[in-house]
Design an enzyme around this catalytic site. Structure first.
Site, short mmCIF file in Angstrom:
data_model
loop_
_atom_site.label_atom_id
_atom_site.label_comp_id
_atom_site.label_asym_id
_atom_site.label_seq_id
_atom_site.Cartn_x
_atom_site.Cartn_y
_atom_site.Cartn_z
N ASP A 44 -64.15 8.23 -11.03
CA ASP A 44 -64.45 7.97 -9.62
C ASP A 44 -65.12 6.61 -9.48
O ASP A 44 -66.26 6.42 -9.91
CB ASP A 44 -65.39 9.06 -9.10
N TYR A 49 -68.35 -0.73 -5.81
CA TYR A 49 -69.05 -0.70 -7.10
C TYR A 49 -68.79 -1.97 -7.91
O TYR A 49 -69.42 -2.18 -8.95
CB TYR A 49 -68.62 0.51 -7.95
N LYS A 74 -62.45 3.92 -3.34
CA LYS A 74 -62.90 4.12 -1.95
C LYS A 74 -62.76 2.85 -1.12
O LYS A 74 -62.96 1.74 -1.64
CB LYS A 74 -64.37 4.56 -1.96
N HIS A 107 -65.29 5.44 2.30
CA HIS A 107 -66.59 5.57 1.62
C HIS A 107 -67.70 6.11 2.53
O HIS A 107 -68.45 7.01 2.14
CB HIS A 107 -66.99 4.23 1.01
#
Ligand code: A2P
Length: 276
Positions: A44, A49, A74, A107
């Site tokens: 994930d 990120y 996301k 997200h």
């Protein structure tokens, strides 16, 4: 490994590996590679990120067939606000260096934008480059809103969920709408919350009874709640530990004891009040 069947018929591992905070480059590549060697088959990540390149590299170099791995990423809030959803999806795919994504989710529900973002995800699903689309951090009212215009329900809603925030009403609401619940920060996320969970009498007692760590008890509780879970760790011992939760089971009474730790306490941002 246990699997859940999402509302469009595809299977997803109940336990995955979260990569929030892993740094693009050697740290992320090596950690994800180690997780895959350990047996994790679900990863994930998120555009936010900043490690999609490394996650993709680790998957491509793992030696495991692409269709044996379930990859989630996301849609970032900036692209959601700007309405550049398709471009953001294409960019994630390019960074990952993969032909398709298994699950693409919104997200955060940015007010005034998440409705259009959901319709854009439905179109992306039709393109065949993603196997399922879903949402994250959606409260029941966000889901009610997109329900007015959706062609189909999200496959999954990824929410903050741990023993201090059990989210039972939202889980039930998701299930009534055919949406699988998934936990982020299943271990509590920040240190103070994690400490409280791990040292609670219920979790400590069960850890001793089953000769498991408190983290393993909490992750097993997730699985037995039917909640997909994605613990993050950068540490090889803990990555291994978090994977070894399929050789014991909690009784219904023990599940209830962990449920009773709920205080509706968030460690992360409130989906109705965030500013990023
Ligand atoms: P580390 O990366 O050093 O292992 P969550 O997934 O709930 O956000 O939790 C992630 C945090 O919990 C990270 O700080 C991670 O630290 C830590 N963590 C992950 N697995 C374990 C474990 N089995 N025991 C204790 N802490 C853990």
């Amino acid at each position: 490994m246990k699997f859940i069947t999402l509302n469009n018929g595809i299977n997803m591992p109940m336990l995955g590996f979260g990569v929030y905070g892993l740094e693009e480059g050697a740290q992320c590549v090596n950690t994800v590679r180690f997780a895959i060697e350990t047996g994790y088959r679900s990863i994930d990540t998120a555009s936010g990120y900043d490690n999609e390149k490394s996650v993709g590299q680790a998957i491509r170099e793992s030696g495991v067939a692409r269709d044996d791995i379930f990859l989630t990423t996301k849609l970032g809030n900036g692209a959601q606000r700007e309405g550049t959803v398709q471009a953001a999806f294409d960019e994630s795919l390019a960074k990952l260096g993969l032909d398709y994504i298994d699950l693409y989710i919104i997200h955060w529900p940015c007010p005034g934008h998440f409705e259009a973002a959901w319709l854009a995800l439905e179109k992306i699903q039709a393109s065949g480059k993603v196997r399922a689309v879903g949402v994250s951090n959606f409260q029941a009212h966000h889901i009610e809103t997109i329900k007015k215009t959706w062609a189909f329900a999200p496959a999954l809603n990824q929410i903050e969920l741990h023993p201090l925030l059990t989210q039972k009403p939202l889980i039930n609401f998701c299930r009534e709408n055919g949406i699988a619940p998934q936990a982020w920060s299943p271990l509590g996320g920040n240190r103070p919350l994690q400490e409280r969970i791990f040292t609670s009498p219920a979790v400590s007692r069960l850890a001793e009874k089953y000769s498991k760590s408190p983290a393993q008890i909490v992750l097993r509780w997730n699985i037995e709640c039917g909640v997909v879970t994605i613990p993050k760790s950068a540490n090889e011992d803990r990555i291994t530990q978090n994977f070894n939760i399929f050789d014991f089971a909690l009784t219904p009474q023990e599940m209830t004891e962990i449920d009773a730790l709920n205080e509706n306490l968030r460690g992360g941002p409130d989906p109705d009040n965030f500013n990023f």
